[in-house]
Design an enzyme around this catalytic site. Structure first.
Site, PDB file in Angstrom:
ATOM      1  N   GLU A  49       0.807  -1.209   0.000  1.00  0.00           N
ATOM      2  CA  GLU A  49       0.000   0.000   0.000  1.00  0.00           C
ATOM      3  C   GLU A  49       0.841   1.260   0.000  1.00  0.00           C
ATOM      4  O   GLU A  49       2.010   1.273   0.392  1.00  0.00           O
ATOM      5  CB  GLU A  49      -0.970   0.003   1.163  1.00  0.00           C
ATOM      6  CG  GLU A  49      -0.274  -0.067   2.486  1.00  0.00           C
ATOM      7  CD  GLU A  49      -1.264  -0.095   3.621  1.00  0.00           C
ATOM      8  OE1 GLU A  49      -2.375  -0.603   3.452  1.00  0.00           O
ATOM      9  OE2 GLU A  49      -0.914   0.417   4.691  1.00  0.00           O
ATOM     10  N   CYS A  90       3.786   8.221   1.218  1.00  0.00           N
ATOM     11  CA  CYS A  90       4.258   7.195   2.151  1.00  0.00           C
ATOM     12  C   CYS A  90       4.266   5.869   1.407  1.00  0.00           C
ATOM     13  O   CYS A  90       3.238   5.431   0.905  1.00  0.00           O
ATOM     14  CB  CYS A  90       3.293   7.148   3.343  1.00  0.00           C
ATOM     15  SG  CYS A  90       3.573   5.760   4.454  1.00  0.00           S
ATOM     16  N   CYS A 145       5.950  -7.771   6.583  1.00  0.00           N
ATOM     17  CA  CYS A 145       7.149  -7.439   7.343  1.00  0.00           C
ATOM     18  C   CYS A 145       7.450  -8.597   8.277  1.00  0.00           C
ATOM     19  O   CYS A 145       6.539  -9.196   8.842  1.00  0.00           O
ATOM     20  CB  CYS A 145       6.934  -6.157   8.160  1.00  0.00           C
ATOM     21  SG  CYS A 145       8.428  -5.626   9.051  1.00  0.00           S
ATOM     22  N   CYS A 151       1.518  -3.713  15.332  1.00  0.00           N
ATOM     23  CA  CYS A 151       1.500  -3.254  13.947  1.00  0.00           C
ATOM     24  C   CYS A 151       0.760  -4.251  13.059  1.00  0.00           C
ATOM     25  O   CYS A 151       1.058  -5.451  13.088  1.00  0.00           O
ATOM     26  CB  CYS A 151       2.941  -3.077  13.460  1.00  0.00           C
ATOM     27  SG  CYS A 151       3.085  -2.829  11.678  1.00  0.00           S
TER      28      CYS A 151
HETATM   29  N1  SAH Z   1       9.311  -0.684   9.585  1.00  0.00           N
HETATM   30  C1  SAH Z   1       9.564   0.706   9.715  1.00  0.00           C
HETATM   31  C2  SAH Z   1       8.729   1.577   8.799  1.00  0.00           C
HETATM   32  C3  SAH Z   1       7.290   1.178   8.628  1.00  0.00           C
HETATM   33  S1  SAH Z   1       6.246   1.334  10.058  1.00  0.00           S
HETATM   34  C4  SAH Z   1       9.406   1.141  11.156  1.00  0.00           C
HETATM   35  O1  SAH Z   1       8.895   0.366  11.941  1.00  0.00           O
HETATM   36  O2  SAH Z   1       9.842   2.249  11.468  1.00  0.00           O
HETATM   37  C5  SAH Z   1       5.972   3.096  10.078  1.00  0.00           C
HETATM   38  C6  SAH Z   1       5.625   3.650  11.437  1.00  0.00           C
HETATM   39  O3  SAH Z   1       4.294   3.276  11.818  1.00  0.00           O
HETATM   40  C7  SAH Z   1       6.539   3.150  12.537  1.00  0.00           C
HETATM   41  O4  SAH Z   1       6.934   4.215  13.354  1.00  0.00           O
HETATM   42  C8  SAH Z   1       5.634   2.186  13.268  1.00  0.00           C
HETATM   43  O5  SAH Z   1       6.057   1.968  14.556  1.00  0.00           O
HETATM   44  C9  SAH Z   1       4.305   2.869  13.174  1.00  0.00           C
HETATM   45  N2  SAH Z   1       3.175   2.003  13.478  1.00  0.00           N
HETATM   46  C10 SAH Z   1       3.000   0.721  13.130  1.00  0.00           C
HETATM   47  N3  SAH Z   1       1.823   0.248  13.594  1.00  0.00           N
HETATM   48  C11 SAH Z   1       1.232   1.257  14.246  1.00  0.00           C
HETATM   49  C12 SAH Z   1      -0.010   1.411  14.945  1.00  0.00           C
HETATM   50  N4  SAH Z   1      -0.876   0.390  15.068  1.00  0.00           N
HETATM   51  N5  SAH Z   1      -0.288   2.614  15.486  1.00  0.00           N
HETATM   52  C13 SAH Z   1       0.580   3.644  15.372  1.00  0.00           C
HETATM   53  N6  SAH Z   1       1.758   3.573  14.736  1.00  0.00           N
HETATM   54  C14 SAH Z   1       2.088   2.390  14.176  1.00  0.00           C
HETATM   55 FE1  SF4 Z   2       7.591  -4.029  10.493  1.00  0.00          FE
HETATM   56 FE2  SF4 Z   2       5.436  -2.858  11.503  1.00  0.00          FE
HETATM   57 FE3  SF4 Z   2       7.544  -3.302  13.056  1.00  0.00          FE
HETATM   58 FE4  SF4 Z   2       7.689  -1.402  11.130  1.00  0.00          FE
HETATM   59  S1  SF4 Z   2       6.335  -1.398  12.937  1.00  0.00           S
HETATM   60  S2  SF4 Z   2       9.201  -3.006  11.633  1.00  0.00           S
HETATM   61  S3  SF4 Z   2       6.394  -2.390   9.553  1.00  0.00           S
HETATM   62  S4  SF4 Z   2       6.282  -4.890  12.087  1.00  0.00           S
END
Ligand code: SAH
Ligand code: SF4
Length: 347
Positions: free
Chosen positions: A90, A103, A110, A117
């Site tokens: 996405e 984004c 992942c 997440c």
């Molecule tokens: N894997 C990388 C980039 C993708 S996630 C990382 O983890 O940084 C992008 C951002 O979304 C990260 O800061 C992650 O912690 C946040 N994120 C993921 N799931 C989330 C959720 N349920 N609520 C708020 N932020 C979330």
């Molecule tokens: Fe992967 Fe989600 Fe963790 Fe980012 S926040 S490293 S996308 S599992």
């Protein structure tokens, strides 16, 4: 053969020469892809037959599954099927008067397994290649009235676990699409070897580090990778990147009620970050947790987030609370896909 945004310029020149076309045709194709940023089918400077042949030889990497526009009229999300295996990824476009940010995803799924997440809950499908990553920016740009000015690698996947394709995409965005490296942000959960490689790169991309906890004990639970690369190592690697690129690092912190949002935790985080020696000092982005099906936690109330931010600020750590607009939509990344899967299962 590669997709149209995966093909190297030299490969394209070879292809066009093999077809017996004059060399300037390759130049025109490159111009359509990266300067005009138009679909090849609309590149009317090229003869029809050549356009058809190109469309065939260099297909789009992404086919839309769903496209959704937010009520604000400024935010759009796509769920794509990438490649022949139709891996789901996405992309989100976020616009304001000043800029258009995209984004993007770096992997389908992942493997890092962060508990809160949606992407982590669904697991890993595969890496994306550079063409699949770059095309997300281009396709979002096709519907944006403004030229895309910023790119954030905050969609699905861990960019530094897919280093070469991600870095190839950064170079393509900077050199060919004209998006300055400074306006490209790579967000990582703390893949230390990848961060150290970033510090060696010439292009000064901006780094975001997802922390979510002030100490190793809690971070071990939320972010399994912390058991391999604990906080001190992650913070040291962030110092190296900040120093090498001369860019301020952002620390992401998803607030989870009753888990990581207490005043004591804010103070512990502040103490840790106030000592962090990186160029430009630390900056914390506090994100209200987006609810996901596989995790029971929820966001703190806004007053609580404000209190948490105030503790950080009073101890010298600049903090921004992300809300309904802007970067906070990134937090919803991973959820379009989850919904599509649920719909299919249910219907
Ligand atoms: N894997 C990388 C980039 C993708 S996630 C990382 O983890 O940084 C992008 C951002 O979304 C990260 O800061 C992650 O912690 C946040 N994120 C993921 N799931 C989330 C959720 N349920 N609520 C708020 N932020 C979330
Ligand atoms: Fe992967 Fe989600 Fe963790 Fe980012 S926040 S490293 S996308 S599992």
């Amino acid at each position: 053969m590669s997709s149209r945004y995966g093909v190297e310029r030299a490969e394209l020149e070879r292809l066009v020469a093999e077809w017996g076309e004059p060399a300037y045709r390759a130049e025109q194709v490159w111009h359509a892809l990266y300067d005009q940023v138009i679909p090849l089918e609309d590149a009317t400077a090229l003869p029809r037959a050549l356009r058809d042949r190109l469309a065939d030889a260099l297909p789009s990497a992404l086919a839309p599954i769903t496209e959704a526009a937010a009520a604000d009229g400024l935010t759009r999300k796509w769920l794509w099927a990438a490649g022949d295996d139709r891996a789901q990824v996405e992309t989100v476009l976020m616009r304001s008067e000043r800029r258009a940010s995209v984004c993007i995803s770096s992997q389908a799924g992942c493997a890092m397994g962060c508990t809160f997440c949606a992407t982590g809950q669904a697991g890993f499908d595969r890496h994306l290649d550079a063409g699949e990553i770059v095309e997300q920016v281009v396709r979002a740009g096709h519907v944006s009235p403004q030229r895309v000015s910023n790119v954030v690698y905050m969609g699905m996947g861990e960019p530094l676990a897919n280093y070469e394709p991600v870095w190839a995409s950064v170079e393509r965005l900077h050199h060919d699409l004209g998006i300055s490296a400074r306006r490209i942000t790579i967000s990582t959960v703390g893949v230390v070897p990848g961060m150290l490689r970033l510090a060696e790169e010439a292009l000064p991309v901006t780094l975001a580090v997802s922390l979510h906890a002030p100490d190793d004990a809690l971070r071990d639970q939320l972010v399994p990778l912390n058991r391999r690369y604990p906080l001190d190592e992650v913070l040291d690697a962030a110092t190296a990147v900040a120093g090498a690129h001369g860019r301020r690092v952002t620390f992401e912190y998803a607030g989870i009620a009753g888990v990581n949002d207490s005043r004591a935790q804010a103070a512990a985080l502040a103490d840790r970050l106030a000592r962090w020696p990186g160029v430009g000092g630390p900056h914390v982005n506090l994100i209200p947790l987006n609810p996901t099906e596989g995790y029971r936690g929820h966001s703190p109330r806004h007053a609580r987030l404000r209190e948490f931010a105030d503790v950080l600020r009073s101890r010298g750590v600049p903090t921004t609370i992300r809300r309904n607009r802007g970067l906070d939509i990134d937090a919803a990344c991973g959820q379009l896909r989850a919904r599509a899967i649920t719909d299919r299962a249910g219907g």
